[in-house]
Motif scaffolding. Structure first.
Motif, PDB file in Angstrom:
ATOM      1  N   LEU A   1       0.771  -1.328  -0.181  1.00 27.19           N
ATOM      2  CA  LEU A   1      -0.107   0.029  -0.105  1.00 27.19           C
ATOM      3  C   LEU A   1       0.928   1.309  -0.038  1.00 27.19           C
ATOM      4  O   LEU A   1       0.471   2.157  -0.757  1.00 27.19           O
ATOM      5  CB  LEU A   1      -0.789   0.256   1.054  1.00 27.19           C
ATOM      6  N   CYS A   2       1.797   1.363   0.799  1.00 29.27           N
ATOM      7  CA  CYS A   2       2.731   2.389   0.734  1.00 29.27           C
ATOM      8  C   CYS A   2       3.581   2.649  -0.269  1.00 29.27           C
ATOM      9  O   CYS A   2       3.692   3.800  -0.643  1.00 29.27           O
ATOM     10  CB  CYS A   2       3.647   2.536   2.271  1.00 29.27           C
ATOM     11  N   ALA A   3       4.000   1.594  -0.638  1.00 31.05           N
ATOM     12  CA  ALA A   3       4.745   1.661  -2.274  1.00 31.05           C
ATOM     13  C   ALA A   3       3.855   2.221  -3.224  1.00 31.05           C
ATOM     14  O   ALA A   3       4.212   3.122  -4.141  1.00 31.05           O
ATOM     15  CB  ALA A   3       5.467   0.385  -2.574  1.00 31.05           C
ATOM     16  N   ALA A   4       2.443   1.930  -3.159  1.00 30.68           N
ATOM     17  CA  ALA A   4       1.517   2.510  -4.299  1.00 30.68           C
ATOM     18  C   ALA A   4       1.275   3.797  -3.909  1.00 30.68           C
ATOM     19  O   ALA A   4       1.572   4.738  -4.797  1.00 30.68           O
ATOM     20  CB  ALA A   4       0.401   1.526  -4.177  1.00 30.68           C
ATOM     21  N   LEU A   5       1.194   4.295  -2.733  1.00 32.80           N
ATOM     22  CA  LEU A   5       1.111   5.754  -2.533  1.00 32.80           C
ATOM     23  C   LEU A   5       2.379   6.366  -2.806  1.00 32.80           C
ATOM     24  O   LEU A   5       2.177   7.519  -3.131  1.00 32.80           O
ATOM     25  CB  LEU A   5       0.974   5.910  -1.015  1.00 32.80           C
TER      26      LEU A   5
ATOM     27  N   VAL B   1      14.375   6.566   0.969  1.00 32.64           N
ATOM     28  CA  VAL B   1      15.161   6.452  -0.390  1.00 32.64           C
ATOM     29  C   VAL B   1      16.270   7.688  -0.350  1.00 32.64           C
ATOM     30  O   VAL B   1      15.606   8.841  -0.469  1.00 32.64           O
ATOM     31  CB  VAL B   1      14.463   6.429  -1.572  1.00 32.64           C
ATOM     32  N   VAL B   2      17.418   7.226  -0.038  1.00 28.21           N
ATOM     33  CA  VAL B   2      18.403   8.534   0.125  1.00 28.21           C
ATOM     34  C   VAL B   2      19.401   8.103  -1.281  1.00 28.21           C
ATOM     35  O   VAL B   2      19.951   7.241  -0.920  1.00 28.21           O
ATOM     36  CB  VAL B   2      19.039   8.761   1.493  1.00 28.21           C
ATOM     37  N   HIS B   3      19.518   9.193  -2.070  1.00 24.92           N
ATOM     38  CA  HIS B   3      20.805   9.000  -2.904  1.00 24.92           C
ATOM     39  C   HIS B   3      21.386  10.279  -3.282  1.00 24.92           C
ATOM     40  O   HIS B   3      21.215  11.528  -3.086  1.00 24.92           O
ATOM     41  CB  HIS B   3      19.874   8.527  -4.417  1.00 24.92           C
TER      42      HIS B   3
ATOM     43  N   LEU C   1      11.516   7.719  -5.044  1.00 26.27           N
ATOM     44  CA  LEU C   1      11.221   6.853  -4.261  1.00 26.27           C
ATOM     45  C   LEU C   1      10.289   5.660  -4.534  1.00 26.27           C
ATOM     46  O   LEU C   1      10.642   4.349  -4.457  1.00 26.27           O
ATOM     47  CB  LEU C   1      10.557   7.428  -2.866  1.00 26.27           C
ATOM     48  N   GLY C   2       9.196   5.908  -5.197  1.00 32.32           N
ATOM     49  CA  GLY C   2       8.345   4.900  -5.913  1.00 32.32           C
ATOM     50  C   GLY C   2       8.900   3.928  -6.931  1.00 32.32           C
ATOM     51  O   GLY C   2       8.683   2.585  -6.746  1.00 32.32           O
ATOM     52  N   GLN C   3       9.617   4.439  -7.707  1.00 33.27           N
ATOM     53  CA  GLN C   3      10.668   3.659  -8.737  1.00 33.27           C
ATOM     54  C   GLN C   3      11.342   2.822  -8.266  1.00 33.27           C
ATOM     55  O   GLN C   3      11.509   1.575  -8.311  1.00 33.27           O
ATOM     56  CB  GLN C   3      11.065   4.754  -9.665  1.00 33.27           C
ATOM     57  N   ALA C   4      12.296   3.325  -6.991  1.00 30.07           N
ATOM     58  CA  ALA C   4      13.135   2.608  -6.455  1.00 30.07           C
ATOM     59  C   ALA C   4      12.418   1.565  -5.725  1.00 30.07           C
ATOM     60  O   ALA C   4      13.080   0.370  -5.765  1.00 30.07           O
ATOM     61  CB  ALA C   4      13.758   3.526  -5.639  1.00 30.07           C
ATOM     62  N   PHE C   5      11.460   1.493  -4.926  1.00 27.27           N
ATOM     63  CA  PHE C   5      10.930   0.388  -4.355  1.00 27.27           C
ATOM     64  C   PHE C   5      10.269  -0.364  -5.476  1.00 27.27           C
ATOM     65  O   PHE C   5      10.208  -1.827  -5.108  1.00 27.27           O
ATOM     66  CB  PHE C   5       9.723   0.833  -3.331  1.00 27.27           C
ATOM     67  N   ALA C   6       9.832  -0.063  -6.542  1.00 29.06           N
ATOM     68  CA  ALA C   6       9.405  -0.919  -7.689  1.00 29.06           C
ATOM     69  C   ALA C   6      10.435  -1.748  -8.027  1.00 29.06           C
ATOM     70  O   ALA C   6      10.119  -2.764  -8.319  1.00 29.06           O
ATOM     71  CB  ALA C   6       8.652  -0.120  -8.532  1.00 29.06           C
ATOM     72  N   LEU C   7      11.659  -1.256  -8.010  1.00 29.03           N
ATOM     73  CA  LEU C   7      12.626  -1.998  -8.739  1.00 29.03           C
ATOM     74  C   LEU C   7      13.546  -2.794  -7.633  1.00 29.03           C
ATOM     75  O   LEU C   7      14.211  -3.922  -8.011  1.00 29.03           O
ATOM     76  CB  LEU C   7      13.776  -1.126  -9.044  1.00 29.03           C
ATOM     77  N   ALA C   8      12.997  -2.817  -6.328  1.00 22.85           N
ATOM     78  CA  ALA C   8      13.789  -3.395  -5.366  1.00 22.85           C
ATOM     79  C   ALA C   8      13.709  -4.895  -5.464  1.00 22.85           C
ATOM     80  O   ALA C   8      14.644  -5.661  -5.150  1.00 22.85           O
ATOM     81  CB  ALA C   8      13.352  -3.089  -3.913  1.00 22.85           C
TER      82      ALA C   8
ATOM     83  N   ALA D   1      10.007  -9.258  10.232  1.00 21.33           N
ATOM     84  CA  ALA D   1       9.780  -9.293   8.827  1.00 21.33           C
ATOM     85  C   ALA D   1      10.854  -8.603   8.069  1.00 21.33           C
ATOM     86  O   ALA D   1      11.616  -7.788   8.471  1.00 21.33           O
ATOM     87  CB  ALA D   1       8.477  -8.519   8.209  1.00 21.33           C
ATOM     88  N   GLU D   2      11.129  -9.102   6.844  1.00 18.88           N
ATOM     89  CA  GLU D   2      12.277  -8.829   5.980  1.00 18.88           C
ATOM     90  C   GLU D   2      11.594  -7.486   5.144  1.00 18.88           C
ATOM     91  O   GLU D   2      10.763  -7.211   5.263  1.00 18.88           O
ATOM     92  CB  GLU D   2      12.833  -9.690   5.164  1.00 18.88           C
ATOM     93  N   PHE D   3      12.476  -7.399   4.153  1.00 17.20           N
ATOM     94  CA  PHE D   3      12.198  -5.899   3.555  1.00 17.20           C
ATOM     95  C   PHE D   3      11.030  -5.958   2.549  1.00 17.20           C
ATOM     96  O   PHE D   3      10.053  -4.835   2.809  1.00 17.20           O
ATOM     97  CB  PHE D   3      13.224  -5.936   2.224  1.00 17.20           C
TER      98      PHE D   3
END
Length: 565
Positions: A12-16, A308-310, A507-514, A544-546
């Motif tokens: 849910l949070c990744a979707a947000l 996400v920090v880059h 942020l959203g793209q990074a989590f989608a690629l994880a 729980a893991e990532f």
């Protein structure tokens, strides 16, 4: 205000984060005359009115003279600009906040408030409780470098407890503040407690803070040094602090920093190109610049997750040979205790992703910190020491990795990742020989190198370094696994490179690629880890893991679980 610290649904949070948000109601000015407690401002009007919807104020002065109360609203017309400092007065009440925001068609630009050279902020909220500021654009430019602290939004607590302050959906940019080391009261959104004041209930969410000096977002619970972490907590301390779903981009100082707080949470934020004062025209001419992407200072029980920090800067150019810090995250520094970083992504950070040590702690005082289930992509190194410990003879009693646990992370790098001082192997070796990392635990991590050995390569993971998987580089520690961990798609690391258009994934793209960096079923890393002893902090060991799957026993190595081979 009570912050619920339980993890929300990852999907849910990744979707947000990807932008699938619900619509936010937009206030429209109702027809009619003055309504008690509802005030309107249209700075484009030639004639000042009485603050009603049909005769709005046209400057900030009449708003600043109001004494606001519970459920009062002050709304600025979209598409207009006011000049000066908005400094309202008064308090709301629990369940009946004062709301400062916008009115007009939702498609029109946010109302803009531009500070002046004679002021220090675009908006100041002094000792105001139960107040929300939202949907405004704040600017505070100067034609020349600042000589005092300056802010976009400045929230203060000077006397007693300031409760329930919310800053949301703001656009803050072009704030010219002090450019010097740790100028924490200059920046975009700044909360500052002084004297006997303290905060209880601070929420900073869904804001965009960019192109400014110094810090992006700062919350400070007190301005005097706190006692050691094992001593009674001082009265003036921030509580119930939540910084979430913000974008901080291109700032000269720290991206997000929370100081002197108990149980603060920083989650689902993106920090892009922080610490820019380490380079070019933003260099401090006197002091070293030591800034970090996202971190805590003199705080207890701090939690950073799903950030996400880059592209954090360390030594940005040859003109800044004495830079320091510049990592994505900093923990174990300056009397912090029980700090946890989990489920975060860092990439392309020039200095270390994690600074370990405690140069300002008192001898014998714990500074427990855990870095777990995080993903690092193309960061230059894994962990380093805080600047005060990076000396020829660091004192192990004050500078050490005791009670620091770095476990179940995945590091994928286009060169061999390093540790300690990423550009000084000789000094790194002397630091190792000092014994300050003897108590650090480095376990169950995947280190996946796709490139060549750098000239300044140095790797040391402490005396409790075990059950790590190394691929493309030599193994270290005990019970190391030298094998391909069978990541789903390691080539996806190339998507995190900078492009001609700027930085890499948001942020959203990074989590989608994880998911590309999880291990496949049957991987030699699956169920190959070692269970860790119970963690004696309020949150305890991770369950729980990532990706939210339960941690197995024994756990897999890296940031994700998989079926055993």
């Amino acid at each position: 205000m009570r912050i619920h610290r339980a993890r929300r649904s990852w999907l849910l949070c990744a979707a947000l984060a990807l932008g699938m948000t619900t619509a936010v109601p937009v206030a429209a000015a109702p027809a009619g005359t003055t309504t008690a407690g509802q005030y309107y401002v249209d700075c484009s009007r030639a004639v000042n009115g009485n603050g009603s919807s049909t005769q709005p104020f046209n400057t900030l002065a009449p708003v600043n003279s109001l004494s606001l109360g519970p459920s009062d609203t002050v709304r600025f017309k979209r598409g207009t600009t006011c000049t000066g400092t908005l400094a309202p007065q008064g308090d709301g009440a629990a369940g009946s906040r004062i709301v400062i925001g916008a009115y007009g068609p939702s498609g029109d630009p946010r109302p803009v408030i531009v500070g002046t050279a004679t002021g220090t902020s675009a908006v100041t909220l002094s000792d105001m409780s139960h107040v929300v500021i939202q949907d405004l654009a704040l600017r505070n430019p100067l034609p020349e470098p600042a000589t005092v602290n300056r802010q976009g939004l400045f929230v203060t607590a000077t006397t007693g407890v300031v409760e329930d302050v919310v800053a949301e959906r703001l656009s803050v940019s072009n704030v010219v503040g002090l450019i010097r080391d740790q100028a924490n009261f200059s920046g975009g959104i700044v909360f500052q407690a002084t004297g006997t004041g303290k905060f209880d209930g601070v929420t900073v969410r869904n804001n965009v803070v960019s192109d400014l000096s110094n810090n992006g977002i700062t919350v400070t619970g007190r301005t005097v040094p706190r006692p050691a972490a094992d001593q009674p907590w001082p009265g003036a301390t921030a509580k119930n602090v939540l910084v979430t779903h913000n974008l901080v981009r291109k700032v000269t100082g720290n991206g997000i920093i929370i100081l002197n707080a108990d149980s603060p949470v920083s989650s689902w934020n993106e920090v892009d190109r922080a610490a820019g004062a380490n380079r070019g025209p933003f260099r401090d001419p006197v002091n070293r610049i030591c800034n970090v992407g996202l971190w805590f200072w003199e705080s207890n029980n701090a939690l950073a997750e799903h950030n996400v920090v880059h592209d954090t800067v360390f030594k940005g150019d040859p003109e800044a040979p004495d830079g320091c810090d510049g990592e994505a995250f900093d923990m174990g520094d300056s009397s912090t205790d029980n700090t946890i970083y989990q489920y975060n992504i860092s990439y392309n950070n020039i200095n270390t992703i994690l600074a370990v040590g405690s140069s300002d702690s008192v001898e014998g005082v714990p500074h427990r910190a855990t870095f777990r289930y995080n993903l690092s992509i193309n960061d230059k190194s894994i962990m380093g020491v805080v600047p005060g410990c990076a000396t020829q003879r660091p004192d192990p009693a004050r500078c050490n990795g005791d009670h620091v646990r770095i476990h179940n992370n995945t590091y994928i790098s286009d060169s061999w990742p390093t540790t300690l001082l990423q550009d000084d192997p000789e000094l790194s070796e002397r630091i190792r020989q000092s014994g300050i990392f003897g108590g650090l635990q480095f376990k169950n991590n995947v280190l996946y190198a796709t490139g060549e050995r750098p000239d300044d390569f140095y790797f040391y993971c402490g005396e409790e370094c075990s059950h790590n998987v190394f691929h493309g580089m030599p193994g270290h520690g005990t019970d190391a696994v030298l094998s391909d961990p069978k990541l789903v798609n390691p080539a996806a690391a190339a998507l995190f490179k900078k492009t001609a258009a700027g930085a890499g994934p948001n942020l959203g793209q990074a989590f989608a690629l994880a998911g590309n960096f999880a291990i496949k079923p049957g991987s030699p890393a699956a169920c190959a880890g070692v269970p860790l002893a119970p963690l004696s902090v309020p949150m305890g060991n991770a369950t729980a893991e990532f990706f939210g799957r339960a941690v197995q026993n024994p756990p897999s190595v890296g940031f994700a679980e998989a079926e055993c081979g």
